[in-house]
Design an enzyme around this catalytic site. Structure first.
Site, short mmCIF file in Angstrom:
data_model
loop_
_atom_site.label_atom_id
_atom_site.label_comp_id
_atom_site.label_asym_id
_atom_site.label_seq_id
_atom_site.Cartn_x
_atom_site.Cartn_y
_atom_site.Cartn_z
N ASN A 25 5.59 -3.95 17.02
CA ASN A 25 7.26 -3.73 16.82
C ASN A 25 7.89 -5.06 16.15
OD1 ASN A 25 9.73 -3.50 17.64
ND2 ASN A 25 9.49 -2.05 18.87
N ASP A 51 11.24 -5.27 15.70
CA ASP A 51 12.55 -5.15 15.83
C ASP A 51 13.30 -6.58 16.05
OD1 ASP A 51 12.39 -2.45 16.06
OD2 ASP A 51 12.71 -2.11 18.24
N HIS A 52 12.66 -7.38 16.78
CA HIS A 52 13.13 -8.67 17.06
C HIS A 52 13.22 -9.53 15.96
CE1 HIS A 52 14.61 -6.76 20.78
NE2 HIS A 52 13.34 -6.74 21.18
N ARG A 94 22.50 -14.11 11.43
CA ARG A 94 23.03 -14.89 10.57
C ARG A 94 23.49 -13.74 9.30
NH1 ARG A 94 22.47 -20.47 10.23
NH2 ARG A 94 22.62 -21.03 12.12
N HIS A 108 12.42 0.71 15.90
CA HIS A 108 13.32 1.44 16.67
C HIS A 108 14.61 1.33 15.85
CE1 HIS A 108 15.15 2.64 20.86
NE2 HIS A 108 15.62 3.29 19.82
N ARG A 119 18.02 2.35 16.33
CA ARG A 119 18.96 2.54 17.58
C ARG A 119 20.20 3.09 16.97
NH1 ARG A 119 17.02 -0.15 22.67
NH2 ARG A 119 19.13 1.12 23.55
N ARG A 128 21.69 -2.11 16.24
CA ARG A 128 21.75 -3.58 16.56
C ARG A 128 20.51 -4.28 16.09
NH1 ARG A 128 19.97 -2.96 22.89
NH2 ARG A 128 21.79 -1.58 22.98
N HIS A 129 19.55 -3.78 15.72
CA HIS A 129 18.56 -4.64 15.07
C HIS A 129 17.86 -3.96 13.59
CE1 HIS A 129 16.07 -1.96 17.68
NE2 HIS A 129 16.14 -2.82 18.60
N GLU A 150 10.64 4.61 16.21
CA GLU A 150 11.08 5.17 17.45
C GLU A 150 12.50 5.63 17.31
OE1 GLU A 150 8.63 1.89 20.08
OE2 GLU A 150 10.64 1.90 19.95
N THR A 207 17.20 -2.98 26.59
CA THR A 207 15.91 -2.43 26.06
C THR A 207 15.56 -0.96 26.82
OG1 THR A 207 13.59 -2.74 25.36
CG2 THR A 207 14.15 -3.66 27.49
N THR A 208 14.53 -0.21 26.11
CA THR A 208 14.71 1.24 26.61
C THR A 208 14.14 1.11 28.03
OG1 THR A 208 13.56 1.32 24.33
CG2 THR A 208 13.53 3.16 25.91
N GLU A 253 3.51 7.86 24.84
CA GLU A 253 3.39 6.61 25.27
C GLU A 253 3.99 6.33 26.75
OE1 GLU A 253 4.68 3.91 22.19
OE2 GLU A 253 5.13 2.41 23.44
N HIS A 259 5.75 -1.53 26.28
CA HIS A 259 6.90 -2.00 26.99
C HIS A 259 6.63 -3.24 27.90
CE1 HIS A 259 10.86 -2.50 28.11
NE2 HIS A 259 11.16 -1.73 27.10
N GLY A 260 7.25 -4.40 27.45
CA GLY A 260 6.96 -5.49 28.29
C GLY A 260 5.67 -6.10 28.32
N GLY A 306 5.88 -5.51 21.03
CA GLY A 306 7.05 -6.31 20.27
C GLY A 306 7.59 -7.64 20.84
N HIS A 307 8.45 -7.46 22.07
CA HIS A 307 9.16 -8.95 22.07
C HIS A 307 8.35 -10.01 22.39
CE1 HIS A 307 11.72 -11.63 24.83
NE2 HIS A 307 12.74 -11.10 23.80
N1 PXP Z 1 7.31 1.08 22.97
C1 PXP Z 1 8.34 1.66 23.20
C2 PXP Z 1 8.66 3.31 22.97
C3 PXP Z 1 9.76 1.08 23.06
O1 PXP Z 1 10.98 1.45 23.05
C4 PXP Z 1 9.65 -0.38 22.93
C5 PXP Z 1 10.52 -1.33 23.07
O2 PXP Z 1 11.42 -1.18 21.85
C6 PXP Z 1 8.36 -1.12 23.08
C7 PXP Z 1 7.23 -0.31 23.19
C8 PXP Z 1 7.99 -2.44 22.84
O3 PXP Z 1 8.37 -2.90 23.94
P1 PXP Z 1 8.33 -4.69 23.91
O4 PXP Z 1 9.35 -5.14 23.01
O5 PXP Z 1 8.77 -4.95 25.49
O6 PXP Z 1 7.09 -5.07 23.68
#
Ligand code: PXP
Length: 237
Positions: A7, A9-10, A18, A43, A45, A49-50, A69, A99-100, A150, A191-192, A213-214
């Protein structure tokens, strides 16, 4: 072998800080794919935002498998059908959340979800529902007609990070993965997740894909994106 969806996004969060074009999202998608990501997740959104609409437009033009997503709204469905990513994952979205925060409320949205999953299925876009790990949600997902689910691993990840007892939460995820697979649903998780969560969840054979992702992007600051992807893939073996 489990698949890794990276992911990005970040990376967009950093770019947007910037308001210019560095780090470039298309380059990031290509680079992560070259370094071993099985797919790229973004994602889009509602508040953008990203990830922005043009990021999606650019990535779908490549051959990189893309998992989009999106919230279950008419406007998002329209955008997805116009861009045709390979995969979509429907997620709940609250405007002010960081976050979600949890899985979808399938019971409340069954009719609409059935309708849009049918549209995506007929457009040959692989469908997934982001759900909390409970058997009720697995059964409802089957009824809704999604190809994949998921499982939200946020709670498990937090317990592990805080060094608290996580066996009940892990057991729930395990059971959902077994039941989901037995019903013919492809089971993913995300997630996480960090290295430790990935190592623990990798032992569940019924899970076929992680979306991370993060932590992965953050760790890349110290380790490099390629090395971090390689390390995750090694843990997933
Ligand atoms: N899966 C889904 C469906 C999510 O919404 C997210 C966060 O955007 C992630 C995975 C990834 O989560 P993380 O950034 O905490 O790894």
């Amino acid at each position: 072998m489990k698949k890794l969806g990276v992911n990005i996004d970040h990376i967009a969060t950093l770019r947007n800080a910037r308001g210019e074009d560095h780090p470039n999202i298309l380059f990031a998608a290509k680079y992560a794919y070259k370094k071993g990501a099985d797919s790229i997740t973004i994602h889009l959104r509602e508040d953008r935002r990203h990830i922005k609409d043009y990021d999606l437009k650019q990535i779908v033009k490549t051959k990189i498998p893309l998992n989009l997503e999106l919230a279950a709204s008419k406007s998002m469905v329209k955008i997805a059908l116009k861009n045709k990513p390979n995969y979509i994952c429907i997620v709940p979205e609250k405007r002010k959340e960081i976050t979600t925060e949890g899985g979808l409320n399938l019971k409340k949205n069954t009719v609409f979800l059935k309708k849009i999953i049918k549209i995506f299925n007929s457009n040959k876009i692989r469908t997934s529902l982001f759900i909390d790990p409970n058997i009720n949600s697995i059964n409802l997902s089957k009824d809704i007609g999604t190809k994949c689910v998921e499982l939200h691993t946020g709670k498990l990840s937090t317990l592990i990070k805080k060094k608290l007892n996580y066996s009940y939460e892990l057991e729930k995820i395990k059971k959902c993965a077994i039941v989901g697979k037995s019903l013919g649903i492809e089971v993913h998780a995300g997630h996480g997740m960090d290295y430790k969560t990935t190592k623990i969840l990798s032992k569940i054979n019924e899970i076929s894909e992680f979306n991370i992702g993060h932590f992965l992007i953050g760790e890349s600051i110290f380790n490099g994106l390629g090395n971090t992807i390689k390390k995750f893939k090694k843990l997933m073996k």
